[in-house]
Design a protein around this motif. Structure first.
Motif, short mmCIF file in Angstrom:
data_model
loop_
_atom_site.label_atom_id
_atom_site.label_comp_id
_atom_site.label_asym_id
_atom_site.label_seq_id
_atom_site.Cartn_x
_atom_site.Cartn_y
_atom_site.Cartn_z
N MET A 61 0.85 -1.19 0.00
CA MET A 61 0.00 0.00 0.00
C MET A 61 0.89 1.23 0.00
O MET A 61 1.59 1.50 0.96
CB MET A 61 -0.87 0.03 1.26
N ASP A 63 0.64 4.30 0.74
CA ASP A 63 -0.27 5.22 1.42
C ASP A 63 0.38 5.70 2.71
O ASP A 63 1.43 5.22 3.09
CB ASP A 63 -1.58 4.48 1.73
N GLN A 64 -0.26 6.68 3.34
CA GLN A 64 0.26 7.20 4.59
C GLN A 64 -0.83 7.15 5.64
O GLN A 64 -2.00 7.39 5.33
CB GLN A 64 0.68 8.66 4.39
N ILE A 65 -0.46 6.84 6.87
CA ILE A 65 -1.45 6.83 7.95
C ILE A 65 -1.85 8.26 8.27
O ILE A 65 -0.99 9.12 8.46
CB ILE A 65 -0.86 6.19 9.24
#
Lengths: 117, 202
Positions: A61, A63-65
């Motif tokens: 993924m 993505d970033q938290i």
């Protein structure tokens, strides 16, 4: 550099908050706490963040938290990595009875955006 | 025989099936009355053959015998679910707005119990990896002596929302749901996940 997280104390149901370096698990700033050992909380929640980051990486993924909200029977915990410095996260513990998840989330977001490392 | 009756192969076919057995018994020993009427035996054969076929056909459904709905793959867990001891049906998660994938995970082993989704997320891997997240959170609760339990963990990312919800009735098992952030509604999704979770049984 601004590590002032004093405003977290104004969040309804506030128990404690801290700013944590997730590389080392060490605390950069703390507020409140009382019975809650913030130093230990910092180290332990680093494990949660690391587990999540590892999951994202291995699942591919890109993505970033933004945040992690943990609802428990009596407490709400929020983990919010700083947008400008993802290696650092703001951790806030709230009393569930008095807290409003939506409001708290907005306040934490605002406080986080004022921090710089 | 009970099997045929349950499968709707009526009792009227049953005697038709048993008859040839008697015929074959009579056909075996050479001599006797049957030898005098070989034509009758041969003409009887085609008659007795068709009833034999249904006995072959149910041989396949026999595996599905426990499954009332044909076409539905039968398995041990299905059998457990029908008895009401277990329910791992998480198909309802697919109706949550922005659904990407979901799974039911045993956090003791990190193994998958059920999965839904189109394969955008490797659920087998997600099960194992999110078990680590849940374990880390359990450690937080234990070490900080919070004397509490996890209700849920919501992870907001830039493009996705992830929910982790341990089952109330068996906390070692958790439901994991991944949603597309653009089309998901955090509040609605949380309520739906709660509802689906409450119907699961281990």
């Amino acid at each position: 550099m601004s590590t002032n997280i004093a405003a977290t104390a104004d969040i309804a149901g506030f128990i404690g908050a801290c700013l944590v370096d997730s590389e080392s698990g060490l605390m950069l700033a703390s507020e409140g706490g009382g019975k809650l050992d913030m130093e230990a909380a910092a180290a332990l929640n680093t494990q949660v963040v690391k587990a999540k980051l590892q999951a994202m990486e291995l699942l591919g993924m890109a993505d970033q938290i933004e945040d992690i909200l943990i609802t428990m029977g009596k407490q709400l915990h929020m983990i919010r990595p700083l947008e400008k410095a993802p290696g650092v996260f703001l951790y806030v513990a709230l009393d569930k009875k008095a807290a409003n998840l939506g409001m708290a989330r907005m306040q934490v977001k605002r406080i986080e955006s004022g921090l710089s490392i | 025989m009970k099997l045929f009756q349950r499968l709707g192969l009526g009792g009227d076919k049953k005697p038709a099936y048993e008859e040839p057995e008697e015929d074959q018994g009579g056909f075996g020993p050479p001599g006797g009355v049957l030898w005098t009427t070989p034509g009758d035996v041969l003409s009887d054969r085609p008659k007795s053959a068709p009833p034999v076929q249904p006995t072959m056909a149910p041989a396949l459904p026999e595996a599905d015998h426990a499954a009332p709905a044909p076409g539905v793959p039968s398995s041990h867990s299905d059998a457990l679910q029908r008895t009401g001891l277990m329910s791992t049906d998480i198909a309802g998660t697919a109706f949550i707005a922005g659904f990407v994938g979901s799974c039911l995970v045993d956090s003791d082993s990190g193994l998958l119990l059920a999965a839904e989704g189109d394969g955008r997320i490797d659920m087998e891997a997600a099960a194992a990896l999110y078990t680590q997240v849940v374990k880390a959170e359990h450690e937080v609760i234990e070490v900080l002596q919070l004397e509490d339990h996890i209700e849920d963990i919501l992870i907001t990312m830039h493009s996705q929302l992830h929910f982790i919800r341990p089952l109330e009735k068996s906390p070692s098992v958790f439901l994991y749901v991944a949603l597309d952030k653009k089309s998901a509604n955090l509040g609605m999704a949380r309520m739906q996940v709660t509802k689906i979770e409450s119907n699961l049984k281990m």
